[in-house]
Design a protein around this motif. Sequence first.
Motif, PDB file in Angstrom:
ATOM      1  N   ARG A 381       0.848  -1.187   0.000  1.00  0.00           N
ATOM      2  CA  ARG A 381       0.000   0.000   0.000  1.00  0.00           C
ATOM      3  C   ARG A 381       0.893   1.249   0.000  1.00  0.00           C
ATOM      4  N   ARG A 382       0.368   2.324  -0.524  1.00  0.00           N
ATOM      5  CA  ARG A 382       1.099   3.589  -0.501  1.00  0.00           C
ATOM      6  C   ARG A 382       0.501   4.465   0.607  1.00  0.00           C
ATOM      7  N   SER A 397      -4.153   5.579   3.413  1.00  0.00           N
ATOM      8  CA  SER A 397      -3.573   4.412   2.756  1.00  0.00           C
ATOM      9  C   SER A 397      -4.325   4.179   1.454  1.00  0.00           C
ATOM     10  N   PRO A 399      -4.009   2.161  -2.734  1.00  0.00           N
ATOM     11  CA  PRO A 399      -3.279   1.134  -3.487  1.00  0.00           C
ATOM     12  C   PRO A 399      -1.945   1.653  -4.012  1.00  0.00           C
ATOM     13  N   GLU A 400      -1.005   0.742  -4.201  1.00  0.00           N
ATOM     14  CA  GLU A 400       0.356   1.119  -4.586  1.00  0.00           C
ATOM     15  C   GLU A 400       0.416   1.854  -5.923  1.00  0.00           C
TER      16      GLU A 400
END
Length: 430
Positions: A381-382, A397, A399-400
């Motif tokens: 996660r980003r 948080s 998604p990447e």
Amino acid sequence: MKVHLKALGCRLNEAELEQWSQQFRAGGHEIVASAPDADVLVLNTCAVTNEASGKSRRLMHRLYRENPAAKLVVSGCYASLQTDEVAQVLGVDLVVPNADKDQLPQTVMQHFALPVMPAMASEPGEAPLFLRGRQRAFIKIQDGCRYRCTFCIVTLARGEERSRTQADIVSEINALSSQGVQEIVLAGVHVGGYGSDTGSSLYALVQAILRETDIPRIRFASVEPWDLPENFFTLFDDPRLMPHMHLPLQSGADSVLRRMARRCKTAEFSRLVEQVRGVVPGFNVTTDVIVGFPGETDEEWGQTLEYVQAVGFGHMHIFTYSVREGTKAAGLPGQVAESIKKTRSQALHAIGERMQKEWLQRQVGGLVPILWEYGRIDNGRRIYTGYTPNYCKVRVSVPENIYLDNMVTRTQLLGMDTDGVLEGRIVYAN
């Protein structure tokens, strides 16, 4: 040449780094984020406390250890107050006092005869702000202070008040805006005194910025709670002004404020806070408090504890008083024992943490625009952090494959984590 810029202390020091980075790049040089990659290291030091002076010394040594081959340039308040001492430090190649720091890039380039590459300088490229990993630009609007608070060494290091012209400030802001910067912070030694030497005012400057720039978000660095006109807070009718100000109190006892030579007593401070909270919903007031000022009695300390709780602050910067040679306070009788300072500091920190927690809990449930500053990867996660308009830290948080750097999104505030950071969820438009 590759230049690495580093600052300690106040937001004014950060603002000066922004100016220097622009000037170095205009001269054809490159700003780098890592000291080992640099040909020139520039350190903007701080001396507001003994601890800050110590940090400045240690950082000079650390920069030299990290890159002994680079030229080390030192400026700022510590370098100005201890010029000879700093010049003798191993690895220091050049000391630029505060009086000359506006021309620091030119001085560095002349002193080291650095080659320039005009072709590179003509390319707009990426804003130095983003190269240094920041999304918020600090704008130096003035320097120096005409007042002499008895504890303050900065006025000695920075000198008399000198304001930049409105046109120069507006031009810098427009240049940053064209490079994608979305938020600025107006910084100085005595921000509220802007224009005292030019016939202008902070109110007039903000009006000009609102009128002549499109920068979406405007903040103030620390502003002394005086020299603000009665109608100052009407400026916040424009949503581009973020509803937060850092107003230094220093003590909640009027007798201590007199010994400090502060120009705002507790009743006036309370009226100022009540005024802004009455005009701007959700306005966040943060402050500074000095613990253990010379002569501070148990009664005076009790008055401070009672006062800060009565006013209520979103955050308090708490400083334990330290003797600064060259200030009037250093010669005052009744220096407070270190053990008493420590006990008082612990008590005030506990109150400050409780007030901050209560303030953050009141933000939960809000839907606010957040400027996201930087992201890191954690378990696929980003994780991004940013600040609400009223300057509460938020984490989200995503998604990447989602990138939010320097974006403003509507965000629902869900709750508060154990580390005092609000947790958010981005609300996407339908």
